[in-house]
Write an enzyme that holds these catalytic residues in place. Structure first.
Site, PDB file in Angstrom:
ATOM      1  N   SER A 101     -35.333  15.279  -6.571  1.00  0.00           N
ATOM      2  CA  SER A 101     -35.522  16.486  -7.373  1.00  0.00           C
ATOM      3  C   SER A 101     -34.185  17.215  -7.571  1.00  0.00           C
ATOM      4  O   SER A 101     -33.222  16.597  -8.024  1.00  0.00           O
ATOM      5  CB  SER A 101     -36.549  17.371  -6.676  1.00  0.00           C
ATOM      6  OG  SER A 101     -37.088  18.302  -7.551  1.00  0.00           O
ATOM      7  N   ASP A 130     -45.395  11.323 -11.861  1.00  0.00           N
ATOM      8  CA  ASP A 130     -44.567  12.533 -11.830  1.00  0.00           C
ATOM      9  C   ASP A 130     -44.378  13.028 -13.264  1.00  0.00           C
ATOM     10  O   ASP A 130     -43.725  12.383 -14.071  1.00  0.00           O
ATOM     11  CB  ASP A 130     -43.215  12.196 -11.183  1.00  0.00           C
ATOM     12  CG  ASP A 130     -42.312  13.415 -11.017  1.00  0.00           C
ATOM     13  OD1 ASP A 130     -42.637  14.485 -11.556  1.00  0.00           O
ATOM     14  OD2 ASP A 130     -41.280  13.286 -10.327  1.00  0.00           O
ATOM     15  N   HIS A 149     -44.936  14.652  -8.583  1.00  0.00           N
ATOM     16  CA  HIS A 149     -43.548  14.861  -8.169  1.00  0.00           C
ATOM     17  C   HIS A 149     -43.408  14.835  -6.641  1.00  0.00           C
ATOM     18  O   HIS A 149     -42.401  14.383  -6.107  1.00  0.00           O
ATOM     19  CB  HIS A 149     -43.069  16.203  -8.730  1.00  0.00           C
ATOM     20  CG  HIS A 149     -41.622  16.473  -8.485  1.00  0.00           C
ATOM     21  ND1 HIS A 149     -40.634  15.590  -8.870  1.00  0.00           N
ATOM     22  CD2 HIS A 149     -40.978  17.515  -7.898  1.00  0.00           C
ATOM     23  CE1 HIS A 149     -39.457  16.085  -8.527  1.00  0.00           C
ATOM     24  NE2 HIS A 149     -39.627  17.245  -7.939  1.00  0.00           N
TER      25      HIS A 149
END
Lengths: 204, 383
Positions: free
Chosen positions: B155, B321, B354
């Site tokens: 991320s 995601d 995610h």
């Protein structure tokens, strides 16, 4: 020496491909599976290689071998790769399952100086006999699927492939047939006696 | 597989002298700067086994092990770091630092501004992803590490890892960019905006104009977290986990109190978050993510901006995601391939959205472990 590798006893076409590739060259293997061929070429021939593969479990096997691989579908094309990035672009026994075999071949000849393609010859006499005498689509050791569940959507013969190359502007440099038992006849009459065949081609 | 056991953190402070200050993209300088970090494993004599792990938005320097015997929760990536784990502390020297602008030990909006003797709050300068990387580079110099074997992050951590490859090409042998992107999408910028709006409309925040002291804008921060948390999950994983399950009662209450399990789950997540995170930090860090565009200096041309990288890359995305979608990773991979760079890419099949980068430990762990081994082997061979 490489005949000791298991992949080569199972897949004579890979053995032929490995022999044709020169030392220290740059190679891309499309549909590289578990990366065995690239692993061999890296260790035995000092090749710099990378692969493209569709299946996650195969990607994991490639990474285990230290092989660089990109998770992608060959039907998405190779547009991001620059012209003649590789000395060789390899496609072994995968041509029959891509959406547009002709487009992929052209793309391979663009990104690779030379293209090495192997495929299962549908003109092999056993396949012809099954269709002729049983009136059924052939099911053989190298083509084990039924007509309704086969992933091989573009089956062809050696002669078909030669015609295709000619029509899309690709030159055949080499053609090597694989059939250990019928070695001599498969060299004379490849379309009838070669189980698989390896072609080396390039742009005209 | 073992644990790294009891660990402690360190604080490195630099820039007490203004000439040593950290120059920021916004044009301002930050001084002094404290970076909190932890290390696991041992740096080898040739200094070739160091790995920098970079945390995501709300993470911190405590990536593995426990701070005390009574500590109930291990570090945030404990499943991945330790003896015989993917980041094998028998082999590698692991460094994890808290990003600047954060609230977990490194200098951020809630640190004391030496000029006023009060908390910075909104006097804190805007920071960017490259600023965070620049600060990590100072730590790297302090630790006398000439080159990272690997810089890895998921991320927002992945954004920084990619930035490392561009800003310090000779100092990173390899990069692992997980569930990340080369530039934040319009959709993500939009979510960040709403999250910040919730904070900046919190009564405490409004009353203090963001310069709050002991009374905190908890309500706004909790809303921001609840919203963000939804974006970390997937439709499928929420349906699997909660479905339409009701909490406690068998029937609807026909009012606006919590009826569904998913509602109480979100509220819980929001409450836990305000206990460990700060609202102004949330503003600054989400803004840093909004501004992130790897190709900003090459007029949006990602291929051009990656032309000079020298690292080997592992890029990983997760199929479900939708916040940092697989397409984001594919764009990075495409640009690397056009440049003929060495890249491994896997889009891991997962239903966790995610959050998968913290949950798909087995598949991700195998990929990371094998990728690191091959990079490590190559480095040892060339040494």
């Amino acid at each position: 020496m490489h005949n000791n590798y298991q992949i080569f006893t199972e897949r004579p076409d890979l053995s032929i491909i490995a022999e044709l590739i020169e030392k220290n060259s740059k190679v891309i293997d499309l549909g590289c599976g578990d990366g065995s061929l690239l692993d061999y070429l890296t260790k035995a021939k000092g090749v710099t290689g990378s692969g493209i593969e569709l299946y996650q479990d195969m990607i994991i096997e490639c990474v285990k071998k230290g092989v660089s691989v990109v998770h992608d579908n060959l039907n998405n094309g190779l547009s991001e790769i620059k012209d003649k990035t590789f000395d060789y672009a390899i496609l072994s026994q995968t041509l029959q399952s891509v959406d547009k075999a002709d487009d992929l071949l052209k793309e391979m000849a663009r990104v690779g100086k030379k293209v090495l393609v192997s495929f299962i010859n549908f003109g092999f006499y056993k396949a012809r006999l099954q269709l002729m005498f049983c009136g059924k689509m052939p099911v053989t050791k190298s083509l084990p699927y039924q007509w309704y569940n086969t992933p091989n959507i573009h089956l062809g013969t050696i002669n078909d492939f030669r015609t295709l190359c000619d029509s899309i502007g690709l030159k055949i440099i080499k053609q090597i047939s694989a059939n250990k038992k019928l070695k001599t006849v498969s060299e004379y009459w490849p379309n009838l006696f070669a189980i698989t065949c390896v072609f080396m081609i390039e742009e005209k | 597989m073992g644990s790294v056991g009891i660990v402690k953190y360190f604080d490195y402070t630099f820039g007490t002298d203004e000439s040593e200050a950290l120059r920021l993209d916004c044009g301002k300088k930050l001084s002094p700067v404290t970076i909190r970090y932890e290390t696991y494993g041992t740096l080898n004599n040739s200094k070739t086994n160091a790995i920098l792990i970079i945390h995501a938005l709300s993470g911190n320097a405590h990536a593995a092990g426990y701070h005390s015997d009574t500590d109930t929760k291990p570090g945030w990536w404990d499943e991945m770091i330790g003896p015989d784990k993917p980041f094998d502390t028998n082999k590698y020297f692991i460094v994890c630092s808290n990003c600047i602008g954060g609230c977990s030990g490194s200098t951020g909006p809630r640190s004391i501004n030496p000029k006023t003797g009060k908390k910075y709050n909104l006097d804190f300068p805007a920071i960017t992803i490259p600023d965070m990387v620049r600060a990590q580079h100072r730590l790297m110099e302090y630790l006398s590490i000439p080159k990272w074997l690997n810089v890895v992050g998921g991320s927002m951590g992945g954004m920084q890892a990619l930035q490392w490859a561009i800003d310090y090409p000779d100092k990173v042998e390899s990069i692992s960019a997980i569930a990340t992107c080369a530039r934040l999408s319009s959709q993500s910028i939009a979510f960040d905006w709403v999250g910040r709006d919730a904070i900046m409309k919190d009564p405490v925040w409004v009353k203090t104009q963001g310069n709050y002291e002991n009374e905190l804008p908890e309500h706004g921060l909790a809303i921001a977290r609840m919203l963000a948390h939804i974006t970390y999950l997937s439709d499928e994983s929420m349906n699997t986990k909660f479905g339409r399950k009701l909490r406690e009662k068998d029937n609807y209450s026909y009012d606006f109190s919590k009826n569904f399990e998913v509602e109480s789950y979100l509220e819980y997540q929001g409450q836990r978050f305000v206990e460990r995170f700060d609202a102004n930090c949330y503003l600054y860090i989400t803004r840093a993510m909004d501004y992130f565009d790897l190709a900003a200096k090459t007029k949006g041309n990602l291929t051009e901006c990656l032309a000079k990288v020298k690292s080997r890359f592992l890029v990983v995305s997760f199929s479900s995601d939708w916040l940092f979608s697989p397409q984001n990773s594919k764009d990075i991979v495409k640009a690397l391939r056009t440049n003929n760079k060495d890249v491994v890419y896997c889009n891991i099949d997962s239903q966790y959205g995610h959050d998968a980068f913290l949950l798909e430990v087995e598949t991700l762990g195998t990929l990371i472990s094998d990728f690191l081994s091959s990079v490590h082997e190559r480095v040892q061979k060339n040494a």
